[in-house]
Design an enzyme around this catalytic site. Sequence first.
Site, PDB file in Angstrom:
ATOM      1  N   ARG A   1      35.175  39.435  49.096  1.00  0.00           N
ATOM      2  CA  ARG A   1      36.476  38.780  48.918  1.00  0.00           C
ATOM      3  C   ARG A   1      36.464  37.309  49.285  1.00  0.00           C
ATOM      4  O   ARG A   1      37.059  36.481  48.585  1.00  0.00           O
ATOM      5  CB  ARG A   1      37.549  39.539  49.712  1.00  0.00           C
TER       6      ARG A   1
ATOM      7  N   TYR B   1      39.656  40.891  40.371  1.00  0.00           N
ATOM      8  CA  TYR B   1      38.664  41.779  40.961  1.00  0.00           C
ATOM      9  C   TYR B   1      38.527  41.627  42.475  1.00  0.00           C
ATOM     10  O   TYR B   1      39.065  40.706  43.074  1.00  0.00           O
ATOM     11  CB  TYR B   1      37.322  41.709  40.266  1.00  0.00           C
ATOM     12  N   GLU B   2      37.824  42.610  43.071  1.00  0.00           N
ATOM     13  CA  GLU B   2      37.707  42.772  44.527  1.00  0.00           C
ATOM     14  C   GLU B   2      39.075  42.957  45.180  1.00  0.00           C
ATOM     15  O   GLU B   2      39.306  42.509  46.302  1.00  0.00           O
ATOM     16  CB  GLU B   2      36.962  41.592  45.165  1.00  0.00           C
ATOM     17  N   GLY B   3      39.962  43.639  44.486  1.00  0.00           N
ATOM     18  CA  GLY B   3      41.322  43.838  44.974  1.00  0.00           C
ATOM     19  C   GLY B   3      42.209  42.758  44.403  1.00  0.00           C
ATOM     20  O   GLY B   3      42.053  41.574  44.724  1.00  0.00           O
TER      21      GLY B   3
ATOM     22  N   GLN C   1      45.894  41.968  47.905  1.00  0.00           N
ATOM     23  CA  GLN C   1      45.625  41.102  49.058  1.00  0.00           C
ATOM     24  C   GLN C   1      46.912  40.823  49.829  1.00  0.00           C
ATOM     25  O   GLN C   1      46.927  40.842  51.075  1.00  0.00           O
ATOM     26  CB  GLN C   1      45.027  39.767  48.598  1.00  0.00           C
TER      27      GLN C   1
END
Length: 598
Positions: free
Chosen positions: A296, A436-438, A443
């Site tokens: 992240r 992406y990556e959450g 977040q």
Amino acid sequence: MSQYQPPIADIAFALEHVVGYPDIAKLPGFEHADLDTVVELLEQCGEFMAEAVAPLNQQGDVQGSHLQPDGTVVTPDGFKEAYQQYVDAGWGSVPLPEEYGGGGFPRTIGLAIQEMFNSANLAFSLCPLLTQGAIDALLHYGDEAMKNRYLPKMVSGEWTGTMNLTEPQAGSDVGALTTKAVKNADGSYAITGQKIFITYGDHDMAEQIVHLVLARTPGAPEGTRGISCFIVPKFHINDDESLGERNGVQTVSLEHKMGIHASPTCVLSYENATGYLIGEENKGMRIMFVMMNAARLGVGAQGLAVAERAYQQSLQYAQQRQQGLAPGATGTSSAIIDFPDVRRMLMTQRASIAALRYLILLDASYVDHSTNDPDPGVRARADEIVGLLTPICKSFGTDLGNELTSLALQIHGGMGFIEETGAAQHVRDVRIAAIYEGTNGIQAADLVGRKLGVRGGDSVLEFHATMREIDAELAAAGADFAGIRSELDRQFTTLETATKWMLRTGQGDPNSVLAGSTPYLRMWGLCTSAWMLARAAVAAAKTDDARLANEQLVLARFYAQQLLPQCASLLGAATAGADDLFALDANSLAGTGHKVRS
């Protein structure tokens, strides 16, 4: 497309004067990584990125990666050779443990390298980013035999890694995945299922790919509590460490994407593929979060990096493009850089990029303190701050990546919309980073749902107080800093008001807190960015470099007066609650005369 110029001087100033890197170099284990050494290393790395990697960016976008009839994936011309140069030079191993062949440098330096790599060629850089996430997971949860078998060649870059989370029916809801893992007689597992959106799930740049795959064992609990994590290598590994037969994983297709065309985003099919459990059964979510948290901050750096590349190009174009006559100018035409609105766009890019670089490197510096500081109390507090700053860096950083590349395209005018200039590629490439990556909404939910409640809210309130300490420094710096000081005080108060509302409301009305989470996170992004620029301006004023001091003062003042006031306008949205978000049903959202199909 203009040639990429690594911003070594800006990074060196940030390390030395803004984020306290000299203190990191004194931590146990980092003594070899003093400031002079790392600046020289970054200069060499920047040269490599500019000369070997950056020239492949536009070509890779046009050519893309392709799935061949025999099931193999071929990357664009030059990628395989450039990757081998990258491995030979050892750039990927710089921040990784010496025990497995890495350089043992701080994460802060690893992030500086990542920025330049991402700026040079985002699609290319994704492969090492995913490999580092897999390495972090194995370092935390792999047993010694697993570490010794996989890590040396992953750290060197000879082998690459992936994260296999997403399935067609399970996007951000990882708990809905259905891939199965059945234990074999020899202790390994047979993995069967399909995974989508797997970055560099197959390619021709390395001989082996180490897939980290989330799956369910028979009888596992439902949801995220029943997920386990497995290593599934592309090729079996023989007892003598040579590569054997192909494992039961195949590439079904490559996604046709808006951007990052050179990066092969794969649909992978697992059919009784041999996998090896990492850690314990049903502990896969813990391992996944190690992978994702490592990634992240790197994704936030992608927003910064592509914005930097786009800014360099738009600045060059603004200096060269002659059109119209600027106020007060003589002659037949002026460069568009002389027009106030173009200057506004350039200054917004310049100040925002500087602030974001400082913020991301600050977060990385706390990562280093959380792992290497000899004081347990310092390590614990640094870990709390990393937890707070990481969703801000990822979300605000990638939002700015979208906004600033769009400004860069705008400066190009109609030519920005033409692919040959390269401005459009930056906009297309960076767009995925907010997803992406959450996703950035996730977040924001993480920020208000998990991070604000640490120690009953005391952790975040202590960080507010830390930011407030800049006030005395600004007061001592003189009259030139007065405007920055007053606006910071005003907006810090606004942020504190929102924070206290979030803390009061969160327990009894989580929907309302989540409804305001995204504007609230942006308030944090604006305030921390202005704070970092103020720190930089104060630090620059204490150097012997008058030009540097003036530049940093102007950037901090511009941000405080023209960008930071947005924070106050977001307070209403952050604290409005959720009632109006759910006041209209789906048919009402569709509008008069329209009906939503079931």
